[in-house]
Design an enzyme around this catalytic site. Structure first.
Site, mmCIF file in Angstrom:
data_model
loop_
_atom_site.group_PDB
_atom_site.id
_atom_site.type_symbol
_atom_site.label_atom_id
_atom_site.label_comp_id
_atom_site.label_asym_id
_atom_site.label_seq_id
_atom_site.Cartn_x
_atom_site.Cartn_y
_atom_site.Cartn_z
ATOM 1 N N LYS A 156 0.498 -1.526 0.449
ATOM 2 C CA LYS A 156 -0.229 0.064 -0.056
ATOM 3 C C LYS A 156 0.852 1.290 0.466
ATOM 4 C CE LYS A 156 -4.235 -1.617 1.711
ATOM 5 N NZ LYS A 156 -5.477 -1.884 2.317
ATOM 6 N N ARG A 166 -3.705 -9.695 5.523
ATOM 7 C CA ARG A 166 -4.253 -10.218 4.377
ATOM 8 C C ARG A 166 -3.252 -10.066 2.660
ATOM 9 N NH1 ARG A 166 -5.637 -6.938 0.122
ATOM 10 N NH2 ARG A 166 -7.144 -7.739 -1.417
HETATM 11 C C1 8Y4 Z 1 -0.834 -2.008 -4.855
HETATM 12 C C2 8Y4 Z 1 -1.475 -3.096 -4.287
HETATM 13 C C3 8Y4 Z 1 -0.958 -0.520 -3.656
HETATM 14 C C4 8Y4 Z 1 -1.836 -2.597 -3.803
HETATM 15 C C5 8Y4 Z 1 -2.618 -0.531 -3.335
HETATM 16 C C6 8Y4 Z 1 -3.202 -2.087 -3.115
HETATM 17 C C7 8Y4 Z 1 -7.793 -4.484 1.604
HETATM 18 C C8 8Y4 Z 1 -8.475 -5.800 1.454
HETATM 19 C C9 8Y4 Z 1 -8.059 -4.249 -0.191
HETATM 20 C C10 8Y4 Z 1 -7.390 -4.406 3.666
HETATM 21 C C11 8Y4 Z 1 -9.761 -6.040 3.544
HETATM 22 C C12 8Y4 Z 1 -4.976 -3.245 -2.225
HETATM 23 C C13 8Y4 Z 1 -9.852 -5.814 -0.699
HETATM 24 C C14 8Y4 Z 1 -6.409 -3.017 -1.865
HETATM 25 N N1 8Y4 Z 1 -6.923 -3.883 0.301
HETATM 26 N N2 8Y4 Z 1 -9.789 -6.065 2.027
HETATM 27 N N3 8Y4 Z 1 -8.719 -5.304 -0.090
HETATM 28 N N4 8Y4 Z 1 -8.645 -5.233 4.048
HETATM 29 N N5 8Y4 Z 1 -10.015 -6.463 4.188
HETATM 30 N N6 8Y4 Z 1 -4.450 -1.843 -3.196
HETATM 31 O O1 8Y4 Z 1 -6.842 -3.955 4.276
HETATM 32 O O2 8Y4 Z 1 -3.948 -3.900 -1.943
HETATM 33 S S1 8Y4 Z 1 -7.441 -3.886 -1.564
#
Ligand code: 8Y4
Length: 277
Positions: free
Chosen positions: A223, A258
């Site tokens: 993130k 996760r």
């Molecule tokens: C690069 C790669 C930059 C990925 C940002 C991201 C969570 C989640 C996500 C979380 C739960 C992500 C679906 C966001 N984050 N579900 N989901 N908790 N429960 N961003 O923190 O990975 S997606």
């Protein structure tokens, strides 16, 4: 503490569960065009299980800030074939990452055991009825705003107090909708309508959220706050920062992590658990 997710039961305290992320969007597992390659997605899921993943979170909609919406029909087309194939091939519980009750229903009918609902901020009784009907697990994640708007102007008087109040409120509403607390996992939603400072405050306060008596789930993998804290622009190069969070989260009693990088996270978790009293 018991967590029920469909036919699975987890008793906490127990070794930290690692949830592997399986994005089934055309930009993740392309067939060369605009469709998801089923064999590529299955191979990745099976590699994560071999690397020690305890659960797989299957998502057919990108939730990056500002990402385009997809229809329920398109999301179902992406996730259901993957879930149907994975239920037969692997033993771990499958999670459906969706904000849409129609998608959750189709995924649970295909054999998924829990719903990862990043839109638990919305009062969606249809989603909760579906969780109740299938006796599914449910991740209630905090988000301020929607994925389209959440990073525009995150604002809190006290982010820790607000997320804590959100957990209390959601557990009560879920119970009223027929979803037992035993089905629910709580997640502060790192990066979802939060500044870097908000994310850091939440990560420093994880222990406090244990007072709800439910397992906590944490997602920090790749993130942007990790990039902000380290100066690392490329998401795939942010693993060391995520592993620091994983070690601290284990010490703070987080039940589920996760992650994209399962093998590396499992190593960190095993070491952190050995040290944690
Ligand atoms: C690069 C790669 C930059 C990925 C940002 C991201 C969570 C989640 C996500 C979380 C739960 C992500 C679906 C966001 N984050 N579900 N989901 N908790 N429960 N961003 O923190 O990975 S997606």
């Amino acid at each position: 503490m018991l967590w029920r997710a469909g036919r699975f039961e987890f008793h906490f305290p127990r070794p930290t569960l690692v949830m592997g992320v399986l994005n089934v969007t055309p930009d993740s597992f392309s067939d060369g065009g605009q469709f998801v390659s089923l064999p590529a997605a299955l191979a990745h899921a099976q590699a994560m299980v071999a690397a020690g993943a305890d659960l797989i979170d299957v998502g057919g909609e990108s939730t990056r800030p500002g990402a385009a919406m997809v229809s329920a029909e398109e999301e179902i087309r992406r996730v259901v074939p993957v879930i149907t194939a994975l239920v037969k091939r692997c033993q771990v519980p499958l999670s459906i990452d969706t904000q849409k009750p129609e998608v959750a229903r189709a995924a649970l009918a295909a054999g998924a055991s829990l719903v990862n609902d990043i839109a638990a901020n919305r009062e969606d009784v249809a989603m909760w009825e579906c969780v109740r009907e299938f006796n599914a697990g449910y991740v209630a994640m905090h988000m301020q705003g929607t994925p389209q708007t959440m990073q525009a102007q995150p604002s809190y008087t006290d982010v820790v107090a607000e997320v804590d109040a959100f957990f209390t409120d959601r557990l009560a509403r879920l119970r009223a909708a027929g979803v037992a607390p035993e089905q629910v996992v709580l997640d502060p939603g790192i990066g979802f309508g939060k500044t870097v400072a908000h994310n850091v405050q939440l990560l420093a306060a994880l222990r406090q959220f244990r007072s709800h008596g439910r397992p906590l789930l944490l997602g920090v993998s790749r993130k942007s706050f990790l990039g902000a804290l380290t100066g690392v622009a490329r998401p795939e190069e942010r693993l060391p920062g995520a592993l620091a969070c994983a070690a601290l989260a284990v010490r703070d009693g987080v039940g589920i992590l996760r992650v994209h990088d399962v093998r590396e996270t499992v190593q960190v978790v095993r070491v952190a658990e050995a040290i944690t009293a």
